[in-house]
Design an enzyme around this catalytic site. Structure first.
Site, PDB file in Angstrom:
ATOM      1  N   ASP A   1      65.601 -52.747 149.328  1.00 60.49           N
ATOM      2  CA  ASP A   1      65.476 -53.155 147.931  1.00 60.49           C
ATOM      3  C   ASP A   1      64.022 -53.274 147.478  1.00 60.49           C
ATOM      4  O   ASP A   1      63.085 -53.222 148.285  1.00 60.49           O
ATOM      5  CB  ASP A   1      66.181 -54.498 147.717  1.00 60.49           C
TER       6      ASP A   1
ATOM      7  N   MET B   1      65.316 -65.548 138.880  1.00 58.31           N
ATOM      8  CA  MET B   1      65.441 -64.515 137.839  1.00 58.31           C
ATOM      9  C   MET B   1      65.519 -65.115 136.444  1.00 58.31           C
ATOM     10  O   MET B   1      66.311 -64.684 135.610  1.00 58.31           O
ATOM     11  CB  MET B   1      66.678 -63.637 138.120  1.00 58.31           C
TER      12      MET B   1
ATOM     13  N   LYS C   1      66.314 -52.496 142.608  1.00 61.53           N
ATOM     14  CA  LYS C   1      66.630 -52.791 141.215  1.00 61.53           C
ATOM     15  C   LYS C   1      65.580 -53.746 140.673  1.00 61.53           C
ATOM     16  O   LYS C   1      65.372 -54.825 141.211  1.00 61.53           O
ATOM     17  CB  LYS C   1      68.023 -53.415 141.079  1.00 61.53           C
TER      18      LYS C   1
END
Length: 277
Positions: free
Chosen positions: A58, A194, A80
């Site tokens: 990732d 996030m 991502k």
């Protein structure tokens, strides 16, 4: 190591006629790479990487971590980032299952811990449904790395008997799907992953649900890396501090009385000084 530039077209090596026939699926190891500092990898994670021949990794997995991968392994980037996905999650799962069904064992490498806001649970479900054997190697999650490296204990007898992790992702266009009453309770530490893009909403909603605006709060950027920054202030002032210091993801939001201990604890730690608001 061979880096595969476009994961969409990666496939297993062709097999000879003598090898034709159904293959047992390869074993998948879901590995948590930790928050960034390669020295925070577990021994089991290092063992899995050294034995890997195929690694799907990732965005938050650093180059220093990838140094533990064997020289003859194929590395496929499936990261991502905010508003930019190499592959959507469904395609990553499809690729992982397809490669495992071809008989090739592989490592699925994620930053932090894959089972803490890493969608590792979804990937494990897909593997189980497809009848593919798998192992899970937990990693140190970003909140632990941020707290330890910035001088913020996530729990403390005098300040926080409860620790809550939440995600600040939007639901739909403009709604943050969080239990605000739960997060606004006193004597606890709240760590939001996030959440930089929705920081003003988060701070506003927490105050609206009763958390005082002068509650200590911090932003920890690039947790555990040499580039880590910790910006401290109050819940009410956090959005302004984020703008002034140009805080960018990956960064965590830490809220609670334990943040008030940061200047005292960080004074005895090596590293760049924290940025106080």
């Amino acid at each position: 190591m061979k880096f595969v530039e476009d994961a969409r077209w990666f496939c297993a090596p062709p097999r000879s006629e003598a090898e034709e026939g159904p293959l047992p699926p390869g074993r998948v190891t879901l590995v948590g790479a930790g928050p960034g500092d390669p020295e925070l990898l577990t021994l089991r994670a290092v063992k899995a990487l050294r034995g890997a021949r195929l690694v799907l990794y990732d965005h938050l997995v650093g180059k220093e971590v990838l140094r533990y991968v064997a020289e003859d392994a194929d590395l496929i980037y499936v990261g991502k980032e905010s508003s930019h996905h190499t592959l959507p999650q469904e395609s990553i799962i499809d690729l992982m299952v397809r490669l495992a069904k071809s008989g090739r064992p592989l490592v699925r490498l994620k930053g932090g811990d894959g089972f803490i806001f890493g969608r590792g649970g979804e990937e494990a479900q897909a593997l189980a449904a497809a009848g593919i054997p798998f192992d899970v190697v937990p990693g140190i999650t970003a909140a632990q790395g941020a707290g330890a490296y910035a001088g913020i204990p996530l729990t403390h007898r005098d300040h926080a008997a409860t620790l809550v992790f939440a995600t600040g992702h939007l639901r739909g266009e403009d709604e943050v799907a969080l239990d605000w009453e739960l997060l606004a309770r006193p004597r606890q530490t709240v760590v939001i992953y996030m959440g930089i893009g929705t920081l003003p909403t988060i701070c506003s909603e927490l105050q609206r649900h009763g958390l005082p605006g002068d509650t200590p709060a911090a932003l920890v950027e690039q947790a555990s890396l040499p580039t880590q920054r910790c910006v401290t202030g109050t819940l009410a002032g956090l959005p302004q501090l984020a703008r002034e210091h140009h805080v960018r993801p990956p960064a965590l939001i830490v809220i609670g009385g334990v943040v008030g201990l940061q200047p005292e604890l960080f004074a005895g730690m090596r590293g760049a000084p924290a940025l106080a608001g």
